[in-house]
Design a protein around this motif. Structure first.
Motif, PDB file in Angstrom:
ATOM      1  N   THR A 103      -3.742  33.034   6.488  1.00 14.49           N
ATOM      2  CA  THR A 103      -5.892  34.085   6.340  1.00 14.49           C
ATOM      3  C   THR A 103      -4.873  35.386   7.923  1.00 14.49           C
ATOM      4  OG1 THR A 103      -5.641  32.802   8.685  1.00 14.49           O
ATOM      5  CG2 THR A 103      -7.079  32.101   6.614  1.00 14.49           C
ATOM      6  N   GLN A 105      -4.884  37.736  10.933  1.00 15.17           N
ATOM      7  CA  GLN A 105      -6.188  38.064  12.487  1.00 15.17           C
ATOM      8  C   GLN A 105      -7.054  38.600  12.544  1.00 15.17           C
ATOM      9  OE1 GLN A 105      -3.333  39.588  15.417  1.00 15.17           O
ATOM     10  NE2 GLN A 105      -5.061  40.064  17.313  1.00 15.17           N
ATOM     11  N   THR A 107      -9.935  39.102  10.158  1.00 14.79           N
ATOM     12  CA  THR A 107     -10.058  39.262   8.665  1.00 14.79           C
ATOM     13  C   THR A 107      -9.984  40.143   7.213  1.00 14.79           C
ATOM     14  OG1 THR A 107     -12.093  39.864   9.471  1.00 14.79           O
ATOM     15  CG2 THR A 107     -11.228  37.118   9.735  1.00 14.79           C
ATOM     16  N   LYS A 177     -14.072  34.564   9.455  1.00 12.17           N
ATOM     17  CA  LYS A 177     -12.798  33.398   9.869  1.00 12.17           C
ATOM     18  C   LYS A 177     -13.516  32.452   8.902  1.00 12.17           C
ATOM     19  CE  LYS A 177     -10.885  35.451  13.323  1.00 12.17           C
ATOM     20  NZ  LYS A 177      -9.739  35.318  13.112  1.00 12.17           N
ATOM     21  N   GLU A 180     -13.516  33.181   5.213  1.00 15.46           N
ATOM     22  CA  GLU A 180     -11.774  33.174   4.488  1.00 15.46           C
ATOM     23  C   GLU A 180     -10.672  31.890   4.699  1.00 15.46           C
ATOM     24  OE1 GLU A 180      -8.862  36.639   5.919  1.00 15.46           O
ATOM     25  OE2 GLU A 180      -8.887  35.687   7.536  1.00 15.46           O
ATOM     26  N   LEU A 194      -2.540  30.352   9.519  1.00 16.27           N
ATOM     27  CA  LEU A 194      -3.672  31.082  10.472  1.00 16.27           C
ATOM     28  C   LEU A 194      -3.270  31.747  11.157  1.00 16.27           C
ATOM     29  CD1 LEU A 194      -5.885  27.378  10.027  1.00 16.27           C
ATOM     30  CD2 LEU A 194      -5.949  28.944   8.786  1.00 16.27           C
ATOM     31  N   PRO A 197      -7.147  32.126  14.412  1.00 16.63           N
ATOM     32  CA  PRO A 197      -8.110  31.709  14.285  1.00 16.63           C
ATOM     33  C   PRO A 197      -9.222  31.544  15.130  1.00 16.63           C
ATOM     34  CG  PRO A 197      -6.973  29.691  14.169  1.00 16.63           C
ATOM     35  CD  PRO A 197      -6.190  31.172  14.417  1.00 16.63           C
ATOM     36  N   VAL A 201     -13.484  34.939  18.526  1.00 13.40           N
ATOM     37  CA  VAL A 201     -14.553  33.665  17.880  1.00 13.40           C
ATOM     38  C   VAL A 201     -15.924  33.162  18.787  1.00 13.40           C
ATOM     39  CG1 VAL A 201     -15.372  31.520  16.596  1.00 13.40           C
ATOM     40  CG2 VAL A 201     -13.372  33.058  15.869  1.00 13.40           C
TER      41      VAL A 201
END
Length: 299
Positions: A103, A105, A107, A177, A180, A194, A197, A201
C-alpha cells in the motif's frame, strides 16, 4: 512476541542479521539521486510469518527501499529475492502477482469508481480483461461472480460493506486506508507491505487498523510496514529494522530497538539516556531536519 513467532527468539539484535526463514532477502542494494545516496543496504532479511516494522527519521530511505523491493523504482546496484526467486528487473505488477503487495502512504484508490469496483480491480488474471474474451460474458462471468463474492467478504471484514456502492473518493482518509488494505488481499498475498498505514487516520479508526494488521499475521501472512507512530510499533511488531541515512543501523525486538543508543542517535544525532517512545515525534523530526540543515550548511 506471539508463540508462533518463537523462531526469532534467538536471533541476534544486529543490523543485517540472518533470519531462520526469510521470505525476502536483499544484498548490496543502492539507490542514488544525484549526490545523495538514498539507499545503501548491505544486507536485509525479512522473517516469514511475523510483523516487521521499518522505522527511521524522515529522509532515512524507508519508502525508497519499499519502492525498490516492489518494482516501483530501479536500484543502481544490488540483488533481492522473494521466496528464493530473484525480483531483479521484475515490474511491479508481476511482483504483486507473485504474492508481494504494498500500500502507499498517499492512498491510491480510484476515486471515480465505487468501492466494490475498486475491490474487483484488485483481482488478478481476470479473463474479462482479455481482448479475445471480453465480448463474451459467458467466458468470464463465473470468475467475476467469485471475485465479487470475495470482495464482499473482505469489505465486511474491514467494515466497509455499507460503503459498497459509494464512490471511493467520498471515503475518509482512514476508510481509504482500509479499502487499500482490503483490496491488496484480493490477490491472496503472502507478504503485505504497508507504507505508513496510520498516517492521517483518526483515533477512532487506528485501533481498527491495528487489529486488521495483527489479523494478517494470525492468518500466516508476513507484514512489513513503515511507521512513525512508536506506540504502534511497540504494540504490534515482532521485529524492528531501523534505517538512517539510507543504511540499516539497528535491528531487534521493539524493546531492544527502542532503548538502543544507535537508534536514539539516528533520530537525535547524539546519545540520550532515554527510551525512544518517550520522545515526542514532532521533536524527533524537527531535530532530524535541523541536523540535516546543519550538515548541508557545513557540507
Amino acid at each position: 512476541m506471539p508463540a508462533d513467532n518463537h523462531s526469532l527468539a534467538g536471533v541476534a539484535a544486529e543490523p543485517g542479521v540472518v533470519k531462520p526463514d526469510p521470505i525476502v532477502k536483499g544484498s548490496k542494494i543502492t539507490r542514488q539521486f544525484g549526490g545523495l545516496k538514498a539507499v545503501d543496504v548491505e544486507h536485509l532479511e525479512i522473517q516469514r510469518g511475523v510483523i516487521t516494522a521499518l522505522i527511521g527519521p524522515n529522509g532515512a530511505g524507508k519508502t525508497t527501499l519499499f519502492n525498490l523491493l516492489t518494482g516501483f523504482d530501479v536500484p543502481d546496484s544490488g540483488e533481492w529475492s522473494f521466496n528464493g526467486t530473484s525480483l531483479q528487473k521484475v515490474p511491479a505488477y508481476k511482483v504483486a502477482r507473485r504474492g508481494m503487495v504494498r500500500t502507499f502512504q498517499l492512498t491510491k484508490v480510484l476515486s471515480k469508481l465505487t468501492v466494490i469496483e475498486n475491490m474487483r480491480l484488485g483481482a488478478t488474471g481476470q479473463r474479462g480483461e482479455k481482448f479475445w474474451s471480453a465480448p463474451f460474458r459467458a467466458l468470464w462471468s463465473s470468475q467475476e461472480d467469485a471475485n465479487t463474492k470475495r470482495a464482499d467478504e473482505l469489505l465486511a471484514r474491514f467494515k466497509l460493506d455499507a460503503k459498497r456502492e459509494d464512490f471511493a473518493g467520498s471515503l475518509s482518509g482512514g476508510q481509504r486506508k482500509l479499502l487499500e488494505m482490503a483490496r491488496s488481499l484480493m490477490v491472496d498475498p503472502e507478504l503485505i507491505m504497508l507504507d505508513e498505514p496510520m498516517a492521517g487516520v483518526n483515533p477512532a479508526l487506528k485501533q481498527s487498523l491495528l487489529g486488521h494488521v495483527k489479523s494478517l499475521r494470525d492468518e500466516g501472512r508476513t507484514v512489513l510496514f513503515v511507521e512513525h507512530d512508536m506506540d504502534m510499533v511497540r504494540d504490534i511488531s515482532d521485529w524492528v529494522i531501523v534505517m538512517a541515512q539510507g543504511q540499516i543501523v539497528a535491528e531487534g525486538t521493539p524493546d531492544q530497538v527502542m532503548s538502543n543508543p544507535a537508534v536514539i542517535d539516528a533520530y537525535l544525532g547524539a546519545h540520550h539516556d532515554t527510551d525512544i517512545t518517550e520522545l515526542d515525534e514532532s521533536s524527533l523530526e524537527a531535530a532530524a531536519e535541523a541536523e540535516l540543515d546543519e550538515e548541508a550548511t557545513h557540507g
